[in-house]
Design a protein around this motif. Structure first.
Motif, short mmCIF file in Angstrom:
data_model
loop_
_atom_site.label_atom_id
_atom_site.label_comp_id
_atom_site.label_asym_id
_atom_site.label_seq_id
_atom_site.Cartn_x
_atom_site.Cartn_y
_atom_site.Cartn_z
N ASN A 1 20.99 -29.35 -76.91
CA ASN A 1 20.63 -30.84 -76.91
C ASN A 1 19.26 -31.10 -76.41
OD1 ASN A 1 20.67 -30.07 -74.21
ND2 ASN A 1 22.60 -30.88 -73.69
N THR B 1 24.96 -28.08 -76.31
CA THR B 1 25.80 -29.42 -76.60
C THR B 1 26.88 -29.47 -75.64
OG1 THR B 1 26.71 -28.20 -78.24
CG2 THR B 1 24.89 -29.89 -78.75
N ALA C 1 26.38 -32.09 -73.41
CA ALA C 1 26.31 -33.27 -73.89
C ALA C 1 27.92 -33.72 -73.92
CB ALA C 1 25.97 -33.44 -75.20
N SER D 1 23.99 -38.90 -77.13
CA SER D 1 24.01 -37.36 -77.16
C SER D 1 24.09 -36.94 -78.72
CB SER D 1 24.96 -36.85 -76.41
OG SER D 1 24.68 -37.24 -74.77
N VAL E 1 21.34 -34.66 -80.82
CA VAL E 1 21.78 -33.28 -81.15
C VAL E 1 21.33 -33.33 -82.86
CG1 VAL E 1 23.66 -31.60 -81.62
CG2 VAL E 1 23.07 -33.08 -79.36
N SER F 1 14.43 -36.47 -80.42
CA SER F 1 15.17 -35.59 -79.74
C SER F 1 14.78 -35.42 -78.33
CB SER F 1 14.69 -34.18 -80.50
OG SER F 1 13.87 -34.25 -81.51
#
Length: 240
Positions: free
Chosen positions: A139, A186, A189, A200, A204, A237
Motif C-alpha cells: 500500500n 495491503t 489497508a 485504500s 493500491v 500512490s
C-alpha cells in the motif's frame, strides 16, 4: 595477531582492512596497521590494490558481491512478500556470520552522508517489492517500502551483532520483520475503517499500475504522456 599465513596475501589484506575498519570507531586506519595484521609488506598492498584507498574500495566491493549472492540465494517462490522475508533473513545471517565486513558496509555512517552501499541494497529490495506492487500486495510505493524495511533490517542486525552470542534473541528479528512487512502490505489497508477502504483500494491500484508501467516500458504512450501519467499515479500512490 596476524591472519593464517596459508591464505593468499590479497585475502589477508582484505580481511585485515575489514577488521581494522570495523573496529576503528571512525579513526584513521594506517597502511602500517593493515600490513602488520595481514603479515605482509607495504609493497604487497600497493601491488594488489594500488594504495590504501584502493584496498578499502575493494573491501566494500567484495563485501557487496557476497551480500548480493546471499540475497539472491534462493529460488523465487512466486510470492514476492514471502521472498522479501527470505531476503531479510539472509541479510541478518550475512551480518552475524561476517560481522567485521558488515560493520564496514553498513555501520560506518556519517551525518548527511549516505553510503552508496545502502542505495544499492535498497535497489535489490525495491526490485522484489516492485513485483509485490504489481500484484497489488503493498500500500506504499516500492521505493518507500524498501527504505523502511532496509532501515529496520540494518538496525536489527547491528543490534544483534552488538549483543553477546549467548544473549542473542533471533525472535527480535522475526518480530520486526513481520511487523515491517505488515505495515507496507495491503493487509493493513484491509484493516482500515470502512470510510477509508475505498481510498485504500484506489491507492493500491495506483501503486500496482505505476509499478507495472515502469517495469514494462510501455510504448502505447509517448514519453511525455507516460511521464505525465506516472506523475499522476505517483501523486495518488503517495496520498494518505
Amino acid at each position: 595477531m596476524s591472519f593464517d599465513d596459508q591464505l593468499p596475501p590479497k585475502t589477508r589484506l582484505l580481511r585485515a582492512a575489514a577488521e581494522l575498519l570495523a573496529n576503528s570507531d571512525g579513526s584513521p586506519v594506517s597502511t602500517r596497521q593493515i600490513t602488520k595484521l595481514a603479515g605482509v609488506t607495504a609493497p604487497t598492498l600497493y601491488h594488489h590494490f594500488g594504495d590504501k584507498e584502493g584496498l578499502f574500495d575493494a573491501v566494500v566491493a567484495a563485501g557487496f558481491e557476497e551480500y548480493v549472492a546471499g540475497e539472491r540465494d534462493f529460488a523465487p517462490s512466486g510470492e514476492p512478500l514471502e521472498d522479501v522475508r527470505r531476503m531479510w533473513d539472509n541479510h541478518v545471517q550475512f551480518g552475524l556470520t561476517q560481522p567485521h565486513l558488515y560493520l564496514v558496509m553498513f555501520g560506518n555512517i556519517r551525518p548527511e552522508s549516505r553510503p552508496a552501499i545502502v542505495a544499492d541494497a535498497e535497489s535489490l529490495l525495491e526490485e522484489m517489492l516492485s513485483k509485490a506492487a504489481i500484484a497489488g500486495q503493498i500500500n506504499v510505493p516500492p521505493r518507500e517500502a524498501a527504505r523502511s524495511i532496509l532501515a529496520a533490517n540494518v538496525g536489527v542486525t547491528l543490534m544483534l551483532i552488538a549483543e553477546p552470542l549467548e544473549d542473542r534473541n533471533l525472535e527480535l528479528s522475526t518480530m520486526t520483520r513481520d511487523s515491517m512487512i505488515f505495515a507496507v502490505s495491503t493487509e493493513t489497508a484491509r484493516g482500515a475503517a470502512a470510510d477509508d477502504s475505498g481510498k485504500s483500494s484506489v491507492v493500491v491500484a495506483a501503486i500496482a499500475l505505476n509499478a507495472a508501467l515502469q517495469a514494462s516500458h510501455s510504448d502505447q504512450l509517448s514519453s511525455s504522456e507516460l511521464k505525465l501519467f506516472l506523475e499522476w499515479l505517483h501523486r495518488i500512490s503517495s496520498s494518505s
